[in-house]
Motif scaffolding. Structure first.
Motif, PDB file in Angstrom:
ATOM      1  N   VAL A  84       0.867  -1.184   0.000  1.00  0.00           N
ATOM      2  CA  VAL A  84       0.000   0.000   0.000  1.00  0.00           C
ATOM      3  C   VAL A  84       0.903   1.234   0.000  1.00  0.00           C
ATOM      4  O   VAL A  84       1.809   1.333   0.831  1.00  0.00           O
ATOM      5  CB  VAL A  84      -0.894   0.017   1.270  1.00  0.00           C
ATOM      6  N   PRO A  85       0.685   2.164  -0.933  1.00  0.00           N
ATOM      7  CA  PRO A  85       1.551   3.354  -0.961  1.00  0.00           C
ATOM      8  C   PRO A  85       1.463   4.134   0.358  1.00  0.00           C
ATOM      9  O   PRO A  85       0.390   4.231   0.958  1.00  0.00           O
ATOM     10  CB  PRO A  85       0.979   4.182  -2.121  1.00  0.00           C
ATOM     11  N   ILE A  86       2.607   4.644   0.782  1.00  0.00           N
ATOM     12  CA  ILE A  86       2.659   5.447   2.013  1.00  0.00           C
ATOM     13  C   ILE A  86       2.972   6.883   1.612  1.00  0.00           C
ATOM     14  O   ILE A  86       3.936   7.133   0.893  1.00  0.00           O
ATOM     15  CB  ILE A  86       3.764   4.912   2.958  1.00  0.00           C
ATOM     16  N   ARG A  87       2.151   7.828   2.073  1.00  0.00           N
ATOM     17  CA  ARG A  87       2.433   9.234   1.775  1.00  0.00           C
ATOM     18  C   ARG A  87       3.198   9.852   2.936  1.00  0.00           C
ATOM     19  O   ARG A  87       2.983   9.482   4.108  1.00  0.00           O
ATOM     20  CB  ARG A  87       1.137  10.007   1.525  1.00  0.00           C
ATOM     21  N   VAL A  88       4.097  10.772   2.631  1.00  0.00           N
ATOM     22  CA  VAL A  88       4.814  11.520   3.671  1.00  0.00           C
ATOM     23  C   VAL A  88       4.900  12.959   3.216  1.00  0.00           C
ATOM     24  O   VAL A  88       5.334  13.233   2.096  1.00  0.00           O
ATOM     25  CB  VAL A  88       6.260  11.008   3.918  1.00  0.00           C
ATOM     26  N   PHE A  89       4.495  13.882   4.071  1.00  0.00           N
ATOM     27  CA  PHE A  89       4.665  15.304   3.773  1.00  0.00           C
ATOM     28  C   PHE A  89       5.346  15.979   4.951  1.00  0.00           C
ATOM     29  O   PHE A  89       5.484  15.393   6.015  1.00  0.00           O
ATOM     30  CB  PHE A  89       3.326  15.976   3.422  1.00  0.00           C
ATOM     31  N   GLU A  90       5.804  17.212   4.740  1.00  0.00           N
ATOM     32  CA  GLU A  90       6.684  17.973   5.638  1.00  0.00           C
ATOM     33  C   GLU A  90       8.110  17.440   5.463  1.00  0.00           C
ATOM     34  O   GLU A  90       8.381  16.254   5.694  1.00  0.00           O
ATOM     35  CB  GLU A  90       6.265  17.898   7.110  1.00  0.00           C
ATOM     36  N   SER A  91       9.008  18.342   5.075  1.00  0.00           N
ATOM     37  CA  SER A  91      10.367  17.902   4.746  1.00  0.00           C
ATOM     38  C   SER A  91      11.042  17.186   5.913  1.00  0.00           C
ATOM     39  O   SER A  91      11.776  16.218   5.710  1.00  0.00           O
ATOM     40  CB  SER A  91      11.216  19.090   4.282  1.00  0.00           C
ATOM     41  N   GLY A  92      10.796  17.634   7.154  1.00  0.00           N
ATOM     42  CA  GLY A  92      11.429  16.979   8.302  1.00  0.00           C
ATOM     43  C   GLY A  92      10.946  15.547   8.447  1.00  0.00           C
ATOM     44  O   GLY A  92      11.726  14.633   8.736  1.00  0.00           O
ATOM     45  N   ALA A  93       9.644  15.348   8.237  1.00  0.00           N
ATOM     46  CA  ALA A  93       9.089  14.000   8.331  1.00  0.00           C
ATOM     47  C   ALA A  93       9.658  13.124   7.217  1.00  0.00           C
ATOM     48  O   ALA A  93       9.969  11.945   7.439  1.00  0.00           O
ATOM     49  CB  ALA A  93       7.557  14.057   8.237  1.00  0.00           C
ATOM     50  N   ILE A  94       9.820  13.696   6.037  1.00  0.00           N
ATOM     51  CA  ILE A  94      10.360  12.913   4.912  1.00  0.00           C
ATOM     52  C   ILE A  94      11.814  12.518   5.208  1.00  0.00           C
ATOM     53  O   ILE A  94      12.217  11.368   4.986  1.00  0.00           O
ATOM     54  CB  ILE A  94      10.255  13.715   3.595  1.00  0.00           C
ATOM     55  N   LEU A  95      12.604  13.464   5.725  1.00  0.00           N
ATOM     56  CA  LEU A  95      14.005  13.138   6.042  1.00  0.00           C
ATOM     57  C   LEU A  95      14.066  12.013   7.075  1.00  0.00           C
ATOM     58  O   LEU A  95      14.836  11.055   6.933  1.00  0.00           O
ATOM     59  CB  LEU A  95      14.739  14.373   6.567  1.00  0.00           C
ATOM     60  N   LEU A  96      13.263  12.126   8.124  1.00  0.00           N
ATOM     61  CA  LEU A  96      13.288  11.094   9.166  1.00  0.00           C
ATOM     62  C   LEU A  96      12.798   9.752   8.627  1.00  0.00           C
ATOM     63  O   LEU A  96      13.380   8.707   8.922  1.00  0.00           O
ATOM     64  CB  LEU A  96      12.370  11.510  10.321  1.00  0.00           C
ATOM     65  N   TYR A  97      11.737   9.789   7.838  1.00  0.00           N
ATOM     66  CA  TYR A  97      11.176   8.559   7.278  1.00  0.00           C
ATOM     67  C   TYR A  97      12.233   7.826   6.454  1.00  0.00           C
ATOM     68  O   TYR A  97      12.454   6.619   6.606  1.00  0.00           O
ATOM     69  CB  TYR A  97       9.951   8.912   6.418  1.00  0.00           C
ATOM     70  N   LEU A  98      12.904   8.566   5.578  1.00  0.00           N
ATOM     71  CA  LEU A  98      13.893   7.929   4.697  1.00  0.00           C
ATOM     72  C   LEU A  98      15.130   7.493   5.487  1.00  0.00           C
ATOM     73  O   LEU A  98      15.682   6.415   5.243  1.00  0.00           O
ATOM     74  CB  LEU A  98      14.287   8.892   3.574  1.00  0.00           C
ATOM     75  N   ALA A  99      15.567   8.324   6.431  1.00  0.00           N
ATOM     76  CA  ALA A  99      16.758   7.962   7.211  1.00  0.00           C
ATOM     77  C   ALA A  99      16.491   6.691   8.014  1.00  0.00           C
ATOM     78  O   ALA A  99      17.348   5.808   8.121  1.00  0.00           O
ATOM     79  CB  ALA A  99      17.148   9.112   8.135  1.00  0.00           C
ATOM     80  N   GLU A 100      15.277   6.560   8.558  1.00  0.00           N
ATOM     81  CA  GLU A 100      14.933   5.341   9.309  1.00  0.00           C
ATOM     82  C   GLU A 100      14.775   4.149   8.377  1.00  0.00           C
ATOM     83  O   GLU A 100      15.233   3.044   8.673  1.00  0.00           O
ATOM     84  CB  GLU A 100      13.637   5.562  10.094  1.00  0.00           C
ATOM     85  N   LYS A 101      14.143   4.387   7.248  1.00  0.00           N
ATOM     86  CA  LYS A 101      13.906   3.285   6.299  1.00  0.00           C
ATOM     87  C   LYS A 101      15.221   2.651   5.848  1.00  0.00           C
ATOM     88  O   LYS A 101      15.324   1.445   5.721  1.00  0.00           O
ATOM     89  CB  LYS A 101      13.134   3.840   5.098  1.00  0.00           C
ATOM     90  N   PHE A 102      16.227   3.508   5.608  1.00  0.00           N
ATOM     91  CA  PHE A 102      17.487   2.976   5.085  1.00  0.00           C
ATOM     92  C   PHE A 102      18.571   2.857   6.166  1.00  0.00           C
ATOM     93  O   PHE A 102      19.684   2.418   5.871  1.00  0.00           O
ATOM     94  CB  PHE A 102      17.977   3.856   3.925  1.00  0.00           C
ATOM     95  N   GLY A 103      18.273   3.277   7.380  1.00  0.00           N
ATOM     96  CA  GLY A 103      19.265   3.190   8.454  1.00  0.00           C
ATOM     97  C   GLY A 103      20.515   3.990   8.131  1.00  0.00           C
ATOM     98  O   GLY A 103      21.643   3.501   8.287  1.00  0.00           O
TER      99      GLY A 103
END
Ligand SMILES: N[C@@H](CCC(=O)N[C@@H](CS)C(=O)NCC(=O)O)C(=O)O
Length: 291
Positions: free
Chosen positions: A112-131
């Motif tokens: 299921v596609p996951i949406r992320v908005f707000e640049s800070g949330a996007i940075l954290l989401y990606l940093a956590e996703k890829f460690g």
């Protein structure tokens, strides 16, 4: 519009479309879509809808850094959202970001596609996703969060406050420019003191906190924002200058800055990015060479 000296607010504010200043065509007091428009979708797991403002650059810098580290799952399609033309109010964009601002991300790597908005949330989401680019040791991790959220809280005073009244407002209001110049210089001093004691914001490692702060305050100290460099004596912030220069040498940062860019040298503008080779073949000097 009434001269600011003579203005008495009415009992109830109403929307006077004629007095909106430089951004009158996109500023409005209501949310939600203005028109139906689906977003394009490419072949990569991550779909980014953005523009190379400082808020947009943060995310493309992180994505390019992740790819440079070998995270193939960070492959992305970057689609251009022209905010001056109101594309952030299309129904497809609003479904990904109900706040109608770039950047917005759709992660289609799962069922299921996951949406992320707000640049800070996007940075954290990606940093956590890829460690990656997020310290795991608790003290450094806390420091990283602190500077990341410092940026989110501080930059509106720089952009919406100083930048707006110094560069964009239809009249120069001394009170407003003074108030926000004072605050932005205080913020630069906060950064300068931190960077006197630490190589990067969170410690000895380059993290998403640096990626969030650099496009705003690095741009500012290099005189790239609002033509406010001389006015704010940015050369005085020596540690911010040192840190800005060091980050600017990173190839991923140089690539990230080009994505969704619609201003500056044509060779620095990659309007859309769908493949790593686009940096070589699809910049505006190559797509639309001067005749
Ligand atoms: N806090 C948001 C700010 C995003 C933001 O302000 N984006 C601006 C461009 S830098 C925008 O899309 N403006 C369009 C509008 O306000 O209609 C974030 O960090 O993502």
């Amino acid at each position: 519009m009434t001269d600011s000296q003579d203005y008495t607010p009415p009992k109830v504010w109403t929307w006077n479309k004629a007095s909106g200043g430089r951004f009158a065509n996109i500023n409005r007091p209501i949310a939600g879509p203005t028109h139906d428009k689906d977003l394009p979708v490419g072949s990569h797991p991550l779909q980014l809808y953005s523009l190379a403002t400082p808020n947009g650059q943060k995310v493309t810098i992180l994505l390019e850094e992740l790819l440079a580290q070998g995270h193939a799952g960070a492959e992305y399609d970057a689609w251009l959202i022209r905010i001056g033309d109101g594309e952030q109010f299309g129904s497809g964009f609003v479904a990904v970001n109900p706040n109608s601002k770039i950047p917005a991300l759709l992660d289609r790597s799962g069922p299921v596609p996951i949406r992320v908005f707000e640049s800070g949330a996007i940075l954290l989401y990606l940093a956590e996703k890829f460690g990656a680019f997020l310290p795991t040791e608790p003290a450094a991790r806390a420091e990283c969060f602190s500077w990341l959220f410092w940026q989110m809280g501080s930059a509106p005073y720089l952009g919406g406050g100083f930048g707006h009244f110094y560069a964009y407002a239809p009249t120069k209001i001394e009170y407003a420019i003074d108030r926000f110049a004072m605050e932005v210089k205080r913020q630069l001093d906060v950064l300068d003191r931190r960077l006197a004691e630490s190589e990067y914001l969170a410690g000895s490692d380059y993290t998403i906190a640096d990626m969030a702060v650099w496009p705003w305050y690095g741009g500012l100290v290099k005189g790239l924002l609002y033509e406010g460099g001389e006015f704010l004596s940015v050369q005085d912030y020596k540690n911010v200058q040192r840190w800005t220069d060091a980050i600017a040498t990173r190839p991923a940062v140089q690539r990230g800055r080009m994505v969704n860019r619609v201003f500056g040298e044509p060779s620095s503008q990659l309007h859309e990015r769908h493949d790593a080779s686009d940096f070589e073949t699809k910049t505006q000097d190559k797509l639309a060479p001067a005749s």
